[in-house]
Design a protein around this motif. Structure first.
Motif, short mmCIF file in Angstrom:
data_model
loop_
_atom_site.label_atom_id
_atom_site.label_comp_id
_atom_site.label_asym_id
_atom_site.label_seq_id
_atom_site.Cartn_x
_atom_site.Cartn_y
_atom_site.Cartn_z
N MET A 1 0.93 -1.06 -0.05
CA MET A 1 0.52 0.00 -0.51
C MET A 1 1.15 1.22 0.21
O MET A 1 1.72 1.08 0.75
N ASP A 2 0.69 2.17 -0.91
CA ASP A 2 1.44 3.32 -1.09
C ASP A 2 0.86 4.55 0.01
O ASP A 2 -0.26 5.12 -0.81
N ARG A 3 1.46 5.10 1.13
CA ARG A 3 0.73 5.61 1.78
C ARG A 3 0.56 7.11 1.30
O ARG A 3 -0.35 7.81 1.55
N ASP A 4 1.77 7.72 0.05
CA ASP A 4 1.55 8.09 -0.19
C ASP A 4 0.53 8.66 -1.62
O ASP A 4 -0.09 10.20 -0.92
N LEU A 5 -0.05 7.74 -2.00
CA LEU A 5 -1.04 8.01 -3.02
C LEU A 5 -2.28 8.31 -2.14
O LEU A 5 -3.11 8.94 -2.77
N LEU A 6 -2.43 7.57 -0.58
CA LEU A 6 -3.92 8.17 -0.01
C LEU A 6 -3.32 8.93 0.73
O LEU A 6 -4.54 9.79 0.72
N ASP A 7 -2.08 9.53 0.57
CA ASP A 7 -2.70 11.22 1.07
C ASP A 7 -2.63 11.73 0.36
O ASP A 7 -3.28 12.88 0.02
N PHE A 8 -2.62 11.45 -1.46
CA PHE A 8 -3.36 12.57 -2.36
C PHE A 8 -5.04 12.74 -2.35
O PHE A 8 -5.19 13.05 -2.87
N VAL A 9 -5.29 10.96 -2.48
CA VAL A 9 -6.66 11.03 -2.68
C VAL A 9 -7.61 12.04 -1.52
O VAL A 9 -8.19 12.14 -1.20
N ARG A 10 -6.44 12.06 -0.37
CA ARG A 10 -7.53 12.51 1.26
C ARG A 10 -7.09 14.36 0.44
O ARG A 10 -7.97 15.27 1.32
N SER A 11 -5.75 14.32 -0.21
CA SER A 11 -5.71 15.96 -0.09
C SER A 11 -6.79 16.86 -0.49
O SER A 11 -7.63 16.48 -1.82
N VAL A 12 -6.58 17.83 -0.21
CA VAL A 12 -7.38 19.32 -0.87
C VAL A 12 -7.42 19.40 -2.56
O VAL A 12 -8.86 19.31 -3.60
N GLU A 13 -7.05 18.93 -2.99
CA GLU A 13 -6.53 19.26 -4.60
C GLU A 13 -7.47 18.22 -5.49
O GLU A 13 -7.43 17.95 -6.12
N PHE A 14 -7.06 16.52 -4.93
CA PHE A 14 -8.59 15.45 -5.23
C PHE A 14 -9.73 15.69 -4.65
O PHE A 14 -10.06 15.85 -5.62
N ARG A 15 -9.76 15.99 -3.77
CA ARG A 15 -11.44 15.93 -2.28
C ARG A 15 -12.33 16.81 -3.25
O ARG A 15 -13.12 16.51 -3.69
N ASP A 16 -11.31 18.68 -3.91
CA ASP A 16 -12.35 19.32 -3.89
C ASP A 16 -12.93 18.67 -5.58
O ASP A 16 -14.29 19.92 -6.45
#
Length: 236
Positions: A1-16
């Motif tokens: 599991m890639d934690r960086d990708l999970l952080d990207f999915v949870r980021s404002v840039e992706f969440r919005d």
């Protein structure tokens, strides 16, 4: 599991992003990660050459039986740009703003409009199973014909997205007959706590639509939900 990708999915840039855009970006990034993994390269350590090789495979390689169009590549490039920019990868491996990273054969600038006659022909042949002569084709399975044509007409006339149209409730549809004009007035159901609807809103304004403002005090007291105006070609 890639934690960086999970952080990207949870980021404002992706969440919005819109729900459909999230789905598209996720499916666009996955093949790139698979390609880099086959080379033993972590996505944060990828080079411009890796991205150039991936683009060649996706768009031009004769060995690839599922090559994509320029328009599809531009969408993928936009997803990669957002990912690498969020990760602060420098220099930026792909940037949709750069002309060299965009496809020259993209069809986004060549918009083709269907005439009413061509639209009717497409609907009859593609949805109703008719021939070019207007006759039903033998063996056509018409069990879902009414559902499909009604849904397409709703999407065309209202400007709703597919997920928004598919999540409409019966009491949100206009119920009165039109005597004059071409618009039906309806109310969008207010979102209750814990209730999720597809997309960021239930309806989209059509270009010719205008918001309707209630001026009477009693009307404002009766209705807390916003009013909307939507073009409906098949109002009851």
């Amino acid at each position: 599991m890639d934690r960086d990708l999970l952080d990207f999915v949870r980021s404002v840039e992706f969440r919005d992003l819109e729900r459909e855009t999230k789905r598209n970006y996720a499916t666009d990034i996955r093949p790139l990660l698979t390609f880099l993994s086959s080379r033993g390269v972590l996505w944060r350590q990828a080079t411009r050459q890796d991205l150039a090789d991936y683009r060649h495979w996706r768009c031009r390689a004769p060995q690839n039986p599922r090559r994509i169009s320029g328009t599809k590549w531009n969408r993928e490039a936009a997803a990669f740009t957002k990912l690498f920019r969020w990760a602060k990868v420098s220099p930026l491996l792909v940037d949709i703003v750069r002309r060299g990273d965009r496809a020259a054969d993209s069809g986004s600038s060549r918009v083709l409009w269907l005439t009413p006659r061509t639209w009717g022909l497409w609907s009859d042949i593609g949805l109703r199973g008719h021939s070019r002569a207007g006759m039903p084709v033998p063996g056509w399975e018409s069990r879902t014909e009414l559902r499909n044509t009604s849904f397409v007409q709703l999407m065309l006339s209202s400007g709703l997205r597919r997920q928004e149209g598919g999540s409409l409730l019966t009491f949100e549809l206009p119920g009165q007959r039109l005597r004059f004009g071409r618009y039906c007035h309806g109310r969008v159901a207010a979102r209750s706590p814990g209730r999720s609807r597809a997309g960021s809103s239930t309806c989209r304004w059509t270009r010719s639509a205008r918001p309707r403002h209630t001026s009477s005090r009693s009307a404002r007291g009766r209705c807390n939900a916003p009013r909307w105006k939507v073009a409906m070609s098949g109002c009851p």
